[in-house]
Write an enzyme that holds these catalytic residues in place. Sequence first.
Site, PDB file in Angstrom:
ATOM      1  CB  SER A   1     114.559 -66.278   3.645  1.00 17.00           C
ATOM      2  OG  SER A   1     115.103 -66.162   4.945  1.00 17.00           O
TER       3      SER A   1
ATOM      4  CE1 TYR B   1     113.280 -60.870   4.700  1.00 18.17           C
ATOM      5  CE2 TYR B   1     113.534 -62.917   5.923  1.00 18.17           C
ATOM      6  CZ  TYR B   1     113.934 -62.066   4.912  1.00 18.17           C
ATOM      7  OH  TYR B   1     114.979 -62.433   4.082  1.00 18.17           O
TER       8      TYR B   1
END
Length: 257
Positions: A148, A161
């Site tokens: 990501s 995250y």
Amino acid sequence: MTSHLAFDIENQIALVTGSSRGIGFALAEGLAQAGAVVILNGRNSEALELARKQIHERTGANVFAYAFDVTDGAQVADAAAAIEKEVGPVRILVNNTGVQHRSPLLEFSEDDFRRVLDTNLTSAFLVGREFARAMVQRGVGKIVNICSIQSELARPGIAPYAASKGGLKMLTRGMCADWAPHGLCVNAIAPGYFDTELTSALVQDTDFSAWLAGRTPAGRWGRPDELVGALLFLASGASDFVNGQILYVDGGMTAVV
């Protein structure tokens, strides 16, 4: 001839975890369009079967569905054995399974923290290790982890995250260090902000979308299908000397301040 032979993955068996919807579905469909035999994964058998039918009808490819929990080592081992026996040797593995949980860090529960790390990071270790066993024996294999933009950048409310995706970046490089000598290529794609179910709340937030458009040189959200080209490169012979790399597909966000 419409494409270079180096990108040919026809009839290669590819497993995409977390592929009943969103980015995983788009990646699986892209592999099927390129001629691969695709295996879908998730925990919801009904959703998987629906996705399998959709991809098969759209592409004509051979598509299989295997429901198992990628955070459970025993289930992963059983699924790997079944897939290798029933479908064939997996040549391409895409570790895509992911989850998001937004909360101020002071209010983040231990259970939610562990769930985010187990889903986004531990699963890639478990699935990657299990399928790499056979890949190492055969001396060939492509593993693509879906990282990501948060593998590099953090925002308030998603620290776990970011930690999981930063860990996945380094797991990718660690897998390369261990397995490249045995013929495997292990790389990662790091999407920026893409319009999916996972980001639907942000897409609907006009203030956030306006910030995103201003912060991203491309000036917009990404579309899941725009990740397929990067995957085909990393899954094919075109990237045979590319190893341990993180390819950011983010509209230029990580290139500017």
